[in-house]
Design a protein around this motif. Structure first.
Motif, PDB file in Angstrom:
ATOM      1  N   UNK A 130      22.835 -14.459  58.397  1.00 42.55           N
ATOM      2  CA  UNK A 130      21.241 -15.648  58.058  1.00 42.55           C
ATOM      3  C   UNK A 130      21.886 -15.350  56.379  1.00 42.55           C
ATOM      4  N   UNK A 131      22.252 -14.928  55.928  1.00 41.12           N
ATOM      5  CA  UNK A 131      23.299 -15.030  54.969  1.00 41.12           C
ATOM      6  C   UNK A 131      24.954 -14.150  54.419  1.00 41.12           C
ATOM      7  N   UNK A 132      25.145 -15.071  53.378  1.00 38.04           N
ATOM      8  CA  UNK A 132      26.575 -14.658  52.813  1.00 38.04           C
ATOM      9  C   UNK A 132      27.708 -15.290  53.568  1.00 38.04           C
ATOM     10  N   UNK A 133      28.953 -15.477  52.915  1.00 41.76           N
ATOM     11  CA  UNK A 133      29.568 -16.261  53.930  1.00 41.76           C
ATOM     12  C   UNK A 133      30.403 -15.420  55.152  1.00 41.76           C
ATOM     13  N   UNK A 134      31.258 -16.215  55.566  1.00 43.94           N
ATOM     14  CA  UNK A 134      31.552 -15.461  57.057  1.00 43.94           C
ATOM     15  C   UNK A 134      32.638 -14.881  56.844  1.00 43.94           C
ATOM     16  N   UNK A 135      32.931 -13.485  57.349  1.00 46.12           N
ATOM     17  CA  UNK A 135      34.414 -13.344  56.430  1.00 46.12           C
ATOM     18  C   UNK A 135      36.018 -13.633  57.546  1.00 46.12           C
ATOM     19  N   UNK A 136      36.890 -12.996  57.237  1.00 44.89           N
ATOM     20  CA  UNK A 136      37.437 -13.250  58.198  1.00 44.89           C
ATOM     21  C   UNK A 136      37.788 -12.086  59.464  1.00 44.89           C
ATOM     22  N   UNK A 137      38.679 -12.475  60.247  1.00 43.67           N
ATOM     23  CA  UNK A 137      38.396 -11.012  61.478  1.00 43.67           C
ATOM     24  C   UNK A 137      39.802 -10.875  61.407  1.00 43.67           C
ATOM     25  N   UNK A 138      39.421  -9.099  61.531  1.00 42.43           N
ATOM     26  CA  UNK A 138      40.975  -8.173  61.912  1.00 42.43           C
ATOM     27  C   UNK A 138      41.792  -8.907  62.889  1.00 42.43           C
ATOM     28  N   UNK A 139      41.302  -9.175  63.578  1.00 43.28           N
ATOM     29  CA  UNK A 139      42.028  -9.985  64.583  1.00 43.28           C
ATOM     30  C   UNK A 139      42.847 -10.947  64.059  1.00 43.28           C
ATOM     31  N   UNK A 140      42.388 -12.323  63.382  1.00 44.45           N
ATOM     32  CA  UNK A 140      42.953 -13.009  62.502  1.00 44.45           C
ATOM     33  C   UNK A 140      43.954 -12.088  60.998  1.00 44.45           C
ATOM     34  N   UNK A 172      42.666  -3.657  55.114  1.00 45.40           N
ATOM     35  CA  UNK A 172      43.271  -1.540  55.250  1.00 45.40           C
ATOM     36  C   UNK A 172      43.810  -1.606  56.940  1.00 45.40           C
ATOM     37  N   UNK A 173      42.278  -1.665  56.774  1.00 44.90           N
ATOM     38  CA  UNK A 173      42.336  -1.647  58.841  1.00 44.90           C
ATOM     39  C   UNK A 173      43.495  -2.276  59.910  1.00 44.90           C
ATOM     40  N   UNK A 174      43.670  -4.098  59.565  1.00 42.69           N
ATOM     41  CA  UNK A 174      44.351  -4.780  59.898  1.00 42.69           C
ATOM     42  C   UNK A 174      46.069  -4.226  59.201  1.00 42.69           C
ATOM     43  N   UNK A 175      45.793  -3.646  58.296  1.00 43.02           N
ATOM     44  CA  UNK A 175      47.623  -3.387  57.533  1.00 43.02           C
ATOM     45  C   UNK A 175      48.138  -1.706  58.000  1.00 43.02           C
ATOM     46  N   UNK A 176      46.570  -0.753  58.483  1.00 49.28           N
ATOM     47  CA  UNK A 176      47.429   0.244  59.384  1.00 49.28           C
ATOM     48  C   UNK A 176      47.535   0.340  60.907  1.00 49.28           C
ATOM     49  N   UNK A 177      46.591  -0.317  61.422  1.00 45.73           N
ATOM     50  CA  UNK A 177      47.333  -0.483  62.840  1.00 45.73           C
ATOM     51  C   UNK A 177      48.655  -1.297  63.041  1.00 45.73           C
ATOM     52  N   UNK A 178      49.055  -2.339  61.874  1.00 41.53           N
ATOM     53  CA  UNK A 178      50.150  -2.235  62.808  1.00 41.53           C
ATOM     54  C   UNK A 178      51.542  -1.750  61.713  1.00 41.53           C
ATOM     55  N   UNK A 179      51.291  -1.203  60.838  1.00 42.99           N
ATOM     56  CA  UNK A 179      52.129  -0.354  60.479  1.00 42.99           C
ATOM     57  C   UNK A 179      52.143   0.569  61.649  1.00 42.99           C
ATOM     58  N   UNK A 180      50.627   1.847  61.867  1.00 39.07           N
ATOM     59  CA  UNK A 180      50.764   2.642  62.520  1.00 39.07           C
ATOM     60  C   UNK A 180      50.636   2.284  64.025  1.00 39.07           C
ATOM     61  N   UNK A 181      50.768   1.060  64.295  1.00 33.81           N
ATOM     62  CA  UNK A 181      51.002   0.097  65.706  1.00 33.81           C
ATOM     63  C   UNK A 181      50.115   1.687  66.399  1.00 33.81           C
TER      64      UNK A 181
END
Length: 398
Positions: A202-212, A179-188
């Motif tokens: 130390x636990x759970x899987x890594x998540x994609x970055x907002x940059x990606x 949602x941050x990625x979408x909002x930043x792109x839409x609102x420039x």
């Protein structure tokens, strides 16, 4: 005699000493158990590898390693960072630590009065760096980031630490990142994604970055990283990954700041990264820091009064303790210092509130020291609660 106070620029009125750096003065005191700074464990620094890499750099690069270099950074290191992040070398600027990256970004992106959105709380040294530009900071809570985004509507710039945030230790969900990625792109709207701790999971899987998620260098997100937490902070080598137009302006700002990051340290970081050290060293860090995190969480459960809560990070170096609102974190920190336990009050990390919080670092102490330090801290917090309870009883009986 000249009165230097009369000579200072008006912008210096917005400067102040960093609370964390001030508390670190006491970290070396005999017998001190320090939960204060964001210090990696010095005993885990890969000393042999650093020595071998130093010799290899001087053999391989000779006098080049000791000479002035390009402002953008030595090509070998820029290429290494670019490949690891799937971008072009032209999108990478090497900086003197991630802190310089943030400082340069503030210089080229913030005008007086600009609205800058930050998490509440947020990284203290970011606030220190950007205050001089006189923006209007607005606090954004996680529900605002992923929900109606009300606080972001006014912002020209949004700074956040998505992985194991400093000081909270929290991690943004995939839904929030999208949602941050979408909002930043839409609102420039420009987004600064600071990720110094992402590898320390130390636990759970890594998540994609907002940059990606926002299209890498084709989108509105700037990625900031550092070798400080995964190799050694003394290198002072970090980076910015961004659109070429922004990199060019950052280069111009850096040329007036320090010309370039230490050539020798850049080659040293590059040699270590290219040797494959990160693939073996980072898992060792994660194993040990995971043990220390577990020790702190267990000690908090055992020794903290029931009225106290804390975050439970899945990685990184920090967690945030929240006490009842009647208790001052600064007062607790001062009393803890008298008993050789160093903690940092959380109020300066906050745009709003935070008076009743403490930031604790768990990466710099062995588990047995963590347990003893939290036991002492729990007793101190208990004393404050008892005093407050006595005051309320006394006041209500009048």
């Amino acid at each position: 005699m000249i009165d230097w106070n009369e000579q200072f620029a008006a912008a210096t009125q917005n400067m102040r000493r960093n609370t964390v750096r001030e508390f670190l003065k006491y970290a070396g005191r005999a017998g001190m158990i320090s939960f204060g700074g964001g210090l990696p464990a010095a005993e885990l620094f890969p000393m042999d590898e650093f020595q071998n890499a130093s010799e290899a750099v001087l053999r391989k690069y000779g006098s080049r390693a000791l000479q002035y270099g390009e402002t953008e950074g030595v090509p070998e290191l820029r290429e290494n960072v670019a490949q690891r992040h799937g971008v072009g070398i032209e999108n990478v600027l090497i900086t003197s630590g991630a802190q310089q990256a943030l400082d340069l970004l503030g210089r080229v992106l913030i005008d007086r009065g600009d609205v800058v959105a930050v998490e509440n709380p947020t990284y203290l040294a970011l606030l220190s760096s950007w205050r001089v530009h006189e923006p209007e900071f607005t606090a954004v809570e996680p529900e605002d980031i992923g929900g109606d985004k009300g606080a972001l509507k006014r912002a020209e710039l949004f700074y956040l630490v998505p992985n194991f945030q400093n000081p909270k230790g929290t991690t943004l969900t995939l839904e929030t990142r999208e949602k941050v990625a979408e909002f930043a792109s839409t609102e420039e709207m420009a987004v600064i994604e600071d990720d110094p701790y992402g590898a320390l999971r130390y636990e759970r899987e890594a998540l994609p970055s907002i940059f990606e998620l926002a299209g890498k260098c084709g989108g509105p997100v700037v990625s900031v990283g550092t070798f400080s937490k995964i190799l050694a902070p003394g290198l002072r080598v970090g980076w910015v990954i961004a659109n070429k137009a922004l990199i060019e302006k950052l280069v111009q700002a850096k040329q007036s700041a320090d010309l370039h990051t230490s050539t020798l340290n850049q080659y040293l970081a590059c040699e270590l990264a290219m040797s494959g050290l990160l693939t073996t060293h980072v898992p060792k860090l994660c194993l040990e820091y995971g043990r220390r995190r577990a020790a702190m969480l267990a000690a908090l459960e055992e020794f903290m009064p029931g009225e106290v809560t804390w975050s439970r990070p899945a990685g990184g170096m920090f967690l945030l303790v929240r006490m009842p609102e009647v208790i001052s974190g600064a007062e607790v920190a001062r009393e803890a210092l008298e008993e050789n336990v160093l903690v940092v009050p959380g109020d300066d990390f906050h745009i709003v509130g935070g008076r009743n919080t403490l930031r604790l670092n768990f990466s710099n102490c062995a588990p047995d020291s963590i347990r003893r330090g939290i036991q002492t801290l729990g007793k101190i917090v208990g004393r404050f609660l008892n005093e407050e309870s006595k005051y309320r009883v006394s006041f209500s009986s009048v």
